[in-house]
Design a protein around this motif. Structure first.
Motif, PDB file in Angstrom:
ATOM      1  N   GLU A   1      -8.183  46.125  46.995  1.00  0.00           N
ATOM      2  CA  GLU A   1      -9.165  46.434  45.958  1.00  0.00           C
ATOM      3  C   GLU A   1     -10.377  45.497  46.020  1.00  0.00           C
ATOM      4  O   GLU A   1     -11.509  45.937  45.932  1.00  0.00           O
ATOM      5  CB  GLU A   1      -8.530  46.306  44.567  1.00  0.00           C
ATOM      6  CG  GLU A   1      -7.531  47.378  44.245  1.00  0.00           C
ATOM      7  CD  GLU A   1      -6.832  47.101  42.915  1.00  0.00           C
ATOM      8  OE1 GLU A   1      -7.324  46.260  42.131  1.00  0.00           O
ATOM      9  OE2 GLU A   1      -5.791  47.723  42.675  1.00  0.00           O
ATOM     10  N   GLU A   2     -10.120  44.206  46.157  1.00  0.00           N
ATOM     11  CA  GLU A   2     -11.186  43.219  45.985  1.00  0.00           C
ATOM     12  C   GLU A   2     -12.040  42.971  47.228  1.00  0.00           C
ATOM     13  O   GLU A   2     -13.238  42.783  47.101  1.00  0.00           O
ATOM     14  CB  GLU A   2     -10.599  41.913  45.457  1.00  0.00           C
ATOM     15  CG  GLU A   2     -10.021  42.122  44.065  1.00  0.00           C
ATOM     16  CD  GLU A   2      -9.701  40.836  43.362  1.00  0.00           C
ATOM     17  OE1 GLU A   2     -10.128  39.762  43.826  1.00  0.00           O
ATOM     18  OE2 GLU A   2      -9.021  40.910  42.325  1.00  0.00           O
ATOM     19  N   ILE A   3     -11.432  42.916  48.407  1.00  0.00           N
ATOM     20  CA  ILE A   3     -12.244  42.654  49.601  1.00  0.00           C
ATOM     21  C   ILE A   3     -12.173  43.787  50.619  1.00  0.00           C
ATOM     22  O   ILE A   3     -12.711  43.676  51.708  1.00  0.00           O
ATOM     23  CB  ILE A   3     -11.861  41.309  50.286  1.00  0.00           C
ATOM     24  CG1 ILE A   3     -10.437  41.348  50.837  1.00  0.00           C
ATOM     25  CG2 ILE A   3     -12.093  40.139  49.381  1.00  0.00           C
ATOM     26  CD1 ILE A   3     -10.125  40.172  51.752  1.00  0.00           C
ATOM     27  N   GLY A   4     -11.487  44.874  50.261  1.00  0.00           N
ATOM     28  CA  GLY A   4     -11.409  46.008  51.173  1.00  0.00           C
ATOM     29  C   GLY A   4     -10.536  45.739  52.390  1.00  0.00           C
ATOM     30  O   GLY A   4     -10.815  46.211  53.489  1.00  0.00           O
ATOM     31  N   PHE A   5      -9.467  44.969  52.208  1.00  0.00           N
ATOM     32  CA  PHE A   5      -8.554  44.640  53.302  1.00  0.00           C
ATOM     33  C   PHE A   5      -7.924  45.921  53.833  1.00  0.00           C
ATOM     34  O   PHE A   5      -7.354  46.699  53.086  1.00  0.00           O
ATOM     35  CB  PHE A   5      -7.477  43.668  52.800  1.00  0.00           C
ATOM     36  CG  PHE A   5      -6.516  43.222  53.857  1.00  0.00           C
ATOM     37  CD1 PHE A   5      -6.890  42.294  54.807  1.00  0.00           C
ATOM     38  CD2 PHE A   5      -5.232  43.731  53.906  1.00  0.00           C
ATOM     39  CE1 PHE A   5      -6.010  41.874  55.780  1.00  0.00           C
ATOM     40  CE2 PHE A   5      -4.345  43.313  54.864  1.00  0.00           C
ATOM     41  CZ  PHE A   5      -4.728  42.389  55.814  1.00  0.00           C
TER      42      PHE A   5
END
Length: 162
Positions: free
Chosen positions: A118-122
């Protein structure tokens, strides 16, 4: 120095011996001499199709003066290997610490994976994430006294309290 004969070759030798013993008891050839490939298949215990393929490979190898190779398992090679840069690794380190300090819970790979997605698009798998966690110095270790397991920085293992 004698050559080591592997188990599959030993099995073929035994098959050939049994074939010739059967011919001896029969009093002559079981399969006519003009059907050489069939005789080889029966003697070695290998299918006729495999014998034909090996003979074809042998001809090609002889023509190109090379050896007959053994076919191995074909593995997929990933061309777009996921690489995390230093800032992504810092975010990962912060998220692990955030789980302990703010959320007061043990970070699992599954939880970390969903948060980082969600946060860094891993985009990597959970296994890739686990490898990166180990790369930045964390270990999944038993805390003792039935407290369970948690991710700990190598330097914090002595004072483990998850």
């Amino acid at each position: 120095m004698p050559k080591v004969i592997e188990s599959d070759v030993r099995e073929v030798v035994l098959n050939v011996k049994e074939f010739f013993m059967a011919e001896k008891e029969h009093g002559g050839p079981i399969i006519p001499f003009d059907r050489a490939n069939d005789r080889v298949a029966a003697a070695t215990g290998v299918s006729l199709r495999s014998v034909t393929r090996i003979i074809k490979e042998g001809r090609l190898a002889e023509a190109s003066s090379s050896k007959i190779g053994t076919l191995g398992k074909k593995r997929k090679v990933r061309k777009d290997k996921l690489v995390m840069n230093d800032s992504d690794l810092n975010v990962l380190r912060q998220k692990i610490n955030e789980f302990y300090t703010i959320k007061k819970e043990n970070p699992t790979i599954k939880k970390l994976h969903s948060v980082l997605k969600e946060e860094i698009g891993f985009e990597g798998s959970r296994e890739v994430l686990r490898q990166y966690i180990k790369k930045i110095g964390f270990r999944f270790t038993e805390t003792g006294e039935g407290k369970g397991k948690c991710w700990l920085k190598d330097s914090d293992i002595d004072t483990a309290d998850c």
